[in-house]
Enzyme design. Structure first.
Site, short mmCIF file in Angstrom:
data_model
loop_
_atom_site.label_atom_id
_atom_site.label_comp_id
_atom_site.label_asym_id
_atom_site.label_seq_id
_atom_site.Cartn_x
_atom_site.Cartn_y
_atom_site.Cartn_z
N PRO A 154 62.63 -14.06 30.60
CA PRO A 154 63.72 -15.01 30.37
C PRO A 154 65.09 -14.37 30.21
O PRO A 154 65.23 -13.32 29.58
CB PRO A 154 63.32 -15.72 29.07
CG PRO A 154 62.34 -14.83 28.41
CD PRO A 154 61.62 -14.13 29.53
N ASN A 155 66.06 -15.03 30.81
CA ASN A 155 67.49 -14.68 30.74
C ASN A 155 67.86 -13.44 31.56
O ASN A 155 69.03 -13.11 31.67
CB ASN A 155 67.96 -14.51 29.29
CG ASN A 155 67.74 -15.77 28.48
OD1 ASN A 155 68.18 -16.84 28.90
ND2 ASN A 155 67.03 -15.69 27.38
N ARG A 212 75.39 -11.57 31.82
CA ARG A 212 74.94 -11.78 30.45
C ARG A 212 75.27 -10.58 29.57
O ARG A 212 74.84 -9.47 29.87
CB ARG A 212 73.42 -11.96 30.50
CG ARG A 212 72.74 -11.94 29.18
CD ARG A 212 71.24 -11.75 29.32
NE ARG A 212 70.63 -11.87 28.03
CZ ARG A 212 69.42 -11.44 27.73
NH1 ARG A 212 68.67 -10.87 28.66
NH2 ARG A 212 68.96 -11.57 26.52
N TYR A 224 73.95 -5.14 28.53
CA TYR A 224 73.07 -5.06 29.70
C TYR A 224 73.76 -4.58 30.98
O TYR A 224 73.12 -4.47 32.03
CB TYR A 224 72.41 -6.42 29.95
CG TYR A 224 71.58 -6.89 28.77
CD1 TYR A 224 70.41 -6.22 28.41
CD2 TYR A 224 71.97 -7.98 27.99
CE1 TYR A 224 69.65 -6.63 27.31
CE2 TYR A 224 71.22 -8.41 26.90
CZ TYR A 224 70.07 -7.73 26.57
OH TYR A 224 69.32 -8.13 25.49
N ASN A 232 59.63 -6.33 32.13
CA ASN A 232 60.55 -6.58 31.03
C ASN A 232 60.36 -8.04 30.66
O ASN A 232 60.83 -8.93 31.38
CB ASN A 232 61.99 -6.30 31.47
CG ASN A 232 62.98 -6.47 30.33
OD1 ASN A 232 62.66 -7.00 29.28
ND2 ASN A 232 64.20 -6.01 30.56
N ALA A 288 62.85 -11.67 25.65
CA ALA A 288 62.56 -12.06 24.26
C ALA A 288 61.09 -12.41 24.04
O ALA A 288 60.61 -12.37 22.89
CB ALA A 288 63.45 -13.23 23.87
N GLU A 306 55.93 -1.35 30.07
CA GLU A 306 56.93 -2.22 29.44
C GLU A 306 58.31 -1.55 29.53
O GLU A 306 58.44 -0.37 29.20
CB GLU A 306 56.53 -2.40 27.98
CG GLU A 306 57.54 -3.14 27.14
CD GLU A 306 57.11 -3.21 25.66
OE1 GLU A 306 56.11 -2.54 25.28
OE2 GLU A 306 57.78 -3.92 24.90
N HIS A 308 62.55 -2.07 28.59
CA HIS A 308 63.71 -2.79 28.02
C HIS A 308 64.96 -2.04 28.39
O HIS A 308 65.01 -0.80 28.27
CB HIS A 308 63.59 -2.90 26.49
CG HIS A 308 62.39 -3.67 26.09
ND1 HIS A 308 62.31 -5.03 26.26
CD2 HIS A 308 61.21 -3.26 25.61
CE1 HIS A 308 61.10 -5.42 25.88
NE2 HIS A 308 60.41 -4.37 25.49
N ARG A 341 68.47 -2.27 17.56
CA ARG A 341 69.11 -3.58 17.46
C ARG A 341 68.52 -4.37 16.29
O ARG A 341 67.97 -3.79 15.37
CB ARG A 341 68.95 -4.32 18.81
CG ARG A 341 69.67 -3.58 19.96
CD ARG A 341 69.51 -4.29 21.28
NE ARG A 341 70.16 -5.61 21.27
CZ ARG A 341 69.99 -6.53 22.22
NH1 ARG A 341 69.20 -6.25 23.27
NH2 ARG A 341 70.59 -7.69 22.14
C1 DQA Z 1 65.48 -6.92 26.50
C2 DQA Z 1 65.52 -6.83 24.98
C3 DQA Z 1 65.04 -8.12 24.36
O1 DQA Z 1 65.08 -8.03 22.94
C4 DQA Z 1 65.93 -9.27 24.79
O2 DQA Z 1 65.46 -10.49 24.26
C5 DQA Z 1 66.08 -9.35 26.26
C6 DQA Z 1 66.25 -8.11 27.02
C7 DQA Z 1 66.06 -5.65 27.17
O3 DQA Z 1 65.84 -5.48 28.36
O4 DQA Z 1 66.74 -4.87 26.52
O5 DQA Z 1 66.16 -10.42 26.84
O6 DQA Z 1 64.12 -7.02 26.92
#
Ligand code: DQA
Length: 141
Positions: free
Chosen positions: A9-10, A17, A22, A71, A74, A95, A97, A104
């Site tokens: 998501p996102n 964003r 990012y 990835n 959240a 995984e 990020h 954070r």
């Molecule tokens: C994320 C870190 C997560 O905490 C966050 O909710 C994201 C992006 C990252 O790529 O740093 O959406 O996965």
């Protein structure tokens, strides 16, 4: 070798964003570059904002692909269902990020999927995806 990158998501908003966290590159632009870096690898990309669609995709590819770089955004911090899906498939998952989740907010320090993954990469920006793919390609005999 077949590898799928999954973004949750996102992450469709990358480039727009929270650029201070990012960056300003879109994932689509990055994906074009990464495909040229691994010309002998069949690389695919899937993104969804919907937890169930991410699980469906893990099920769909998880018995035939050689690796998944994921990835989960959240959902990393909330989804036992995604963690269970990773445990239930055969394809190994790395995984990723983009940000250093450990530096954070405390709610980002917990991740349900990590223990079912081969490994986790955090805080190295988009480079984390490259490194995940590189790990899988280095496993070739
Ligand atoms: C994320 C870190 C997560 O905490 C966050 O909710 C994201 C992006 C990252 O790529 O740093 O959406 O996965």
């Amino acid at each position: 070798m077949k590898i799928l990158i999954i973004n949750g998501p996102n992450l469709n908003l990358l480039g727009k964003r929270e650029p201070e966290i990012y960056g300003t590159q879109t994932f689509e632009d990055y994906f074009k570059i990464i495909k040229t870096k691994f010309p002998n690898t069949e690389l695919e990309y899937f993104q969804s904002n919907v937890e169930g669609f991410l699980i469906d995709k893990l099920h769909e590819v998880g018995f035939s692909y050689d690796g998944i770089v994921m990835n989960a955004g959240a959902y990393t911090h909330t989804s036992i269902a995604i963690a269970d899906a990773i445990a239930g498939i055969q394809t190994p998952v790395i995984e990723v990020h983009i940000s250093n989740v450990h530096a954070r907010e405390s709610f980002r320090h917990k991740g349900y999927m990590s223990k079912n993954c081969v490994g986790s990469i955090a805080g190295l920006g988009f480079k984390g995806y490259d490194l995940g793919i590189q790990y899988f390609t280095s496993q070739l005999p």
